[in-house]
Design a protein around this motif. Structure first.
Motif, PDB file in Angstrom:
ATOM      1  N   GLY A  19     -15.741  -2.939  14.343  1.00 13.24           N
ATOM      2  CA  GLY A  19     -14.954  -3.977  14.957  1.00 13.24           C
ATOM      3  C   GLY A  19     -14.273  -4.792  13.755  1.00 13.24           C
ATOM      4  N   GLY A  20     -14.417  -4.353  12.638  1.00 14.60           N
ATOM      5  CA  GLY A  20     -14.006  -4.993  11.365  1.00 14.60           C
ATOM      6  C   GLY A  20     -12.388  -4.907  11.199  1.00 14.60           C
ATOM      7  N   ASP A  21     -11.961  -5.723  10.315  1.00 15.74           N
ATOM      8  CA  ASP A  21     -10.391  -5.802  10.264  1.00 15.74           C
ATOM      9  C   ASP A  21     -10.057  -4.842   9.174  1.00 15.74           C
ATOM     10  N   ARG A  22      -8.998  -4.175   9.508  1.00 15.46           N
ATOM     11  CA  ARG A  22      -8.664  -2.986   8.714  1.00 15.46           C
ATOM     12  C   ARG A  22      -7.823  -3.699   7.516  1.00 15.46           C
ATOM     13  N   THR A  23      -7.173  -4.896   7.638  1.00 18.34           N
ATOM     14  CA  THR A  23      -6.287  -5.491   6.522  1.00 18.34           C
ATOM     15  C   THR A  23      -7.324  -6.033   5.386  1.00 18.34           C
ATOM     16  N   ARG A  24      -8.659  -5.943   5.642  1.00 23.20           N
ATOM     17  CA  ARG A  24      -9.629  -6.144   4.402  1.00 23.20           C
ATOM     18  C   ARG A  24      -9.220  -5.275   3.236  1.00 23.20           C
ATOM     19  N   GLU A  25      -8.896  -4.115   3.364  1.00 25.53           N
ATOM     20  CA  GLU A  25      -8.707  -3.265   2.271  1.00 25.53           C
ATOM     21  C   GLU A  25      -7.357  -3.808   1.763  1.00 25.53           C
ATOM     22  N   VAL A  26      -6.464  -4.472   2.316  1.00 24.84           N
ATOM     23  CA  VAL A  26      -5.319  -5.179   1.519  1.00 24.84           C
ATOM     24  C   VAL A  26      -5.793  -6.447   0.757  1.00 24.84           C
ATOM     25  N   VAL A  27      -6.637  -7.125   1.265  1.00 22.94           N
ATOM     26  CA  VAL A  27      -7.125  -8.359   0.768  1.00 22.94           C
ATOM     27  C   VAL A  27      -7.606  -7.970  -0.760  1.00 22.94           C
ATOM     28  N   VAL A  28      -8.620  -7.012  -0.551  1.00 18.15           N
ATOM     29  CA  VAL A  28      -9.315  -6.702  -1.484  1.00 18.15           C
ATOM     30  C   VAL A  28      -8.357  -6.093  -2.808  1.00 18.15           C
ATOM     31  N   ALA A  29      -7.557  -5.339  -2.284  1.00 16.30           N
ATOM     32  CA  ALA A  29      -6.480  -4.653  -3.560  1.00 16.30           C
ATOM     33  C   ALA A  29      -5.832  -5.920  -4.093  1.00 16.30           C
ATOM     34  N   GLN A  30      -5.363  -7.034  -3.390  1.00 14.04           N
ATOM     35  CA  GLN A  30      -4.540  -8.013  -3.879  1.00 14.04           C
ATOM     36  C   GLN A  30      -5.743  -9.034  -4.852  1.00 14.04           C
ATOM     37  N   GLU A  31      -6.786  -9.055  -4.262  1.00 14.38           N
ATOM     38  CA  GLU A  31      -7.683  -9.994  -5.066  1.00 14.38           C
ATOM     39  C   GLU A  31      -8.232  -9.310  -6.266  1.00 14.38           C
ATOM     40  N   ILE A  32      -8.206  -7.939  -6.500  1.00 16.94           N
ATOM     41  CA  ILE A  32      -8.512  -7.088  -7.770  1.00 16.94           C
ATOM     42  C   ILE A  32      -7.300  -7.580  -8.656  1.00 16.94           C
ATOM     43  N   LEU A  33      -6.154  -7.449  -8.289  1.00 14.65           N
ATOM     44  CA  LEU A  33      -4.797  -7.563  -9.135  1.00 14.65           C
ATOM     45  C   LEU A  33      -4.862  -8.904  -9.545  1.00 14.65           C
ATOM     46  N   GLY A  87      -5.159 -11.300 -13.323  1.00 15.02           N
ATOM     47  CA  GLY A  87      -3.975 -11.798 -13.752  1.00 15.02           C
ATOM     48  C   GLY A  87      -2.908 -10.745 -13.775  1.00 15.02           C
ATOM     49  N   LEU A  88      -3.053  -9.901 -13.065  1.00 16.58           N
ATOM     50  CA  LEU A  88      -1.761  -8.810 -13.014  1.00 16.58           C
ATOM     51  C   LEU A  88      -0.544  -9.025 -11.998  1.00 16.58           C
ATOM     52  N   ARG A  89      -1.072  -9.832 -10.918  1.00 14.04           N
ATOM     53  CA  ARG A  89      -0.033 -10.187  -9.821  1.00 14.04           C
ATOM     54  C   ARG A  89      -0.665 -11.264  -9.207  1.00 14.04           C
ATOM     55  N   ALA A  90       0.311 -11.850  -8.669  1.00 15.38           N
ATOM     56  CA  ALA A  90      -0.210 -13.204  -7.838  1.00 15.38           C
ATOM     57  C   ALA A  90       0.281 -12.972  -6.335  1.00 15.38           C
ATOM     58  N   PHE A  91      -0.442 -12.952  -5.373  1.00 14.77           N
ATOM     59  CA  PHE A  91      -0.148 -13.125  -3.878  1.00 14.77           C
ATOM     60  C   PHE A  91      -0.499 -14.123  -3.140  1.00 14.77           C
ATOM     61  N   THR A  92      -1.286 -15.006  -3.474  1.00 17.19           N
ATOM     62  CA  THR A  92      -1.694 -16.245  -2.650  1.00 17.19           C
ATOM     63  C   THR A  92      -2.497 -17.139  -3.388  1.00 17.19           C
ATOM     64  N   PRO A  93      -2.496 -18.435  -3.215  1.00 18.14           N
ATOM     65  CA  PRO A  93      -2.990 -19.480  -3.989  1.00 18.14           C
ATOM     66  C   PRO A  93      -4.523 -19.136  -4.045  1.00 18.14           C
ATOM     67  N   MET A  94      -5.275 -19.166  -5.036  1.00 17.29           N
ATOM     68  CA  MET A  94      -6.752 -18.809  -5.350  1.00 17.29           C
ATOM     69  C   MET A  94      -7.651 -20.254  -5.100  1.00 17.29           C
ATOM     70  N   VAL A  95      -8.460 -20.003  -4.343  1.00 21.80           N
ATOM     71  CA  VAL A  95      -9.461 -21.020  -4.222  1.00 21.80           C
ATOM     72  C   VAL A  95     -10.620 -20.862  -5.341  1.00 21.80           C
ATOM     73  N   VAL A  96     -11.124 -21.742  -6.108  1.00 23.20           N
ATOM     74  CA  VAL A  96     -12.163 -21.743  -7.133  1.00 23.20           C
ATOM     75  C   VAL A  96     -13.365 -22.604  -6.291  1.00 23.20           C
ATOM     76  N   ALA A  97     -14.464 -22.088  -5.817  1.00 20.93           N
ATOM     77  CA  ALA A  97     -15.494 -22.644  -5.453  1.00 20.93           C
ATOM     78  C   ALA A  97     -16.783 -22.446  -5.980  1.00 20.93           C
ATOM     79  N   CYS A  98     -17.652 -23.430  -6.234  1.00 20.22           N
ATOM     80  CA  CYS A  98     -18.748 -23.218  -6.917  1.00 20.22           C
ATOM     81  C   CYS A  98     -19.684 -22.520  -5.852  1.00 20.22           C
ATOM     82  N   PRO A  99     -20.949 -21.863  -6.555  1.00 20.26           N
ATOM     83  CA  PRO A  99     -21.688 -21.190  -5.345  1.00 20.26           C
ATOM     84  C   PRO A  99     -22.818 -22.007  -4.657  1.00 20.26           C
TER      85      PRO A  99
END
Ligand code: SF4
Length: 432
Positions: A286-300, A304-316
């Protein structure tokens, strides 16, 4: 030895190596042209998991992947019904205003499907051919040649995609034979890696000999172990100048798939190897297929190779935080930013590089928030229940009460309009 003996003459260099020089392949549909290779940014792609014969279901998933940021989408073309549905999928996408190029994935019967369904060949923007799955002996040569001839006829680029799960048996047997005659035979795994690289390059050269232009070929050699993948792609990169498609095959489910893919791809991308990536995640039920796109974007983006969406820095979070409020806020802000991007990316150019910090207490909260474009430091256990907001490094308002989340989201929205909106662009042009 004095302390100064440890000081360096110059700071260490930060960042990935320059991309290795490659040819540039263009994958296009209508007015959209995605360029892969050379100095072009690494392209994100994905693959559907719908039955391609279900044209509507597949078009909907392609649209979802495209909206998530997939710049190319691959669909399997495995049966006559699937091949017959491809033009309808393309038409449906065109009607929905989605011009993302489609790639057809062919195995075993690709020569028949591409020749018997010319409208399918026409509707696809690129063909993926697995040379290990095109038949054996003389048939192999003929089947491969038929697919390359179709690619030449329609002016389509081809990915020669070798996979260790379907490696050309005849080539592997030949290399094992040659290896046995070496004075010091290689390990079987080294012969397998050599077979992958040899298969990709030899088949690319055959395709060129059949008339496919050099800049219409992309290569991939997918394996499922991180160290093998790194070694194979380093070899491939050193031995040819075709653009390379990176991906760990059968990466797996959940965090295992994400971690293994990231570990392998990060090493290669840091070395300037890789022109397009796909993250092969097994979706949760039941998972979302778009996860693979989000992960690819987040790796890049993390690299610092590309920017796709504003990044949220959150403490653990830790024992200083008494509730999960800050985790919920970080999650809701990240989801909100991602949801806005389809509209924001045209309305607010540059917003994808924005950094937002959501921190859990006073220890690192104000410092991290000051480093972000916009940040909030929530109160930890025992602290005064107030959340200072920092904008461009300056402390501004302090939020309190039950509406902190809504107010902070509104502050983010106002900041985006002010910094990236039309007014800001006009102001910057007047200044320059
Ligand atoms: S910022 Fe505060 S709450 Fe967050 S991890 Fe550090 S000490 Fe813990």
């Amino acid at each position: 030895m004095t302390d100064t003996a440890f000081q360096k003459a110059s700071p260490s260099r930060v960042g990935a190596a320059a991309k290795r020089p490659t040819r540039v392949a263009t994958v296009s549909w209508g007015g959209k042209a995605v360029q892969i290779g050379g100095t072009h940014p690494v392209v994100v792609q994905s693959m559907t998991n719908t039955d391609t014969a279900d044209a509507i279901g597949t078009a909907i998933q392609v649209k979802e992947l495209a909206m998530a940021g997939s710049e190319i989408v691959r669909i399997t073309v495995n049966t006559p019904e699937a091949a017959a549905a491809v033009p309808a999928i393309r038409e449906q996408l065109d009607r929905m205003g989605i011009d993302t190029p489609l790639v057809g994935d062919f195995h075993f019967n690709g020569h028949k499907l591409l020749t018997q369904y010319p409208e399918c060949a026409q509707a696809l923007s690129k063909y993926r051919i697995n040379p290990g799955n095109v038949g054996g002996g003389k048939k192999r040569e003929d089947n491969f040649a038929q697919m390359i001839e179709v690619a030449c006829r329609y002016g389509r680029p081809v990915r020669i995609g070798v996979n260790w799960g379907s490696l050309d048996h005849e080539l592997m047997a030949r290399l094992m034979d040659e290896n046995s005659r070496r004075a010091q035979p290689w390990e079987a795994s080294a012969v397998m890696r050599e077979a992958l690289v040899t298969s990709a390059i030899d088949n690319a050269r055959r395709a060129e000999a059949l008339g496919l232009p050099h800049n219409a070929i992309i290569l991939s050699c997918k394996v499922s172990h991180v160290q093998d993948l790194i070694t194979v792609y380093r070899d491939l990169s050193a031995r040819c100048d075709y653009p390379l498609h990176l991906g760990l095959t059968e990466a797996g489910m959940g965090s295992k798939g994400i971690v293994a893919s990231t570990a392998a791809l990060a090493v290669l991308l840091q070395e300037g190897i890789g022109d397009t990536i796909r993250i092969s995640l097994t979706p949760e039920p039941g998972g979302d297929r778009t996860r693979e796109v989000v992960v690819a974007q987040e790796i890049l983006q993390s690299m610092g190779l590309r920017a796709f969406t504003p990044m949220v820095v959150a403490c653990p979070g830790c024992g200083r935080t008494s509730s999960t409020f800050f985790q919920e806020l970080a999650d809701s802000i990240q989801s909100y930013l991602r949801r806005q991007m389809p509209v924001w990316k045209t309305r607010y150019p540059g917003v994808e590089t924005m950094n937002v910090a959501v921190m859990g207490c006073v220890v690192n909260g104000p410092g991290e928030s000051r480093h972000a474009d916009i940040g909030i430091s929530l109160p930890g256990t025992g602290e005064i229940p107030a959340a200072p907001v920092f904008i461009d490094g300056e402390r501004t308002v302090t939020l309190k009460g039950d509406t902190i989340a809504q107010e902070f989201q509104q502050i983010v929205e106002d900041y985006v309009e002010r910094r990236y909106g039309v007014g800001a662009r006009v102001h910057n042009q007047a200044d320059s």
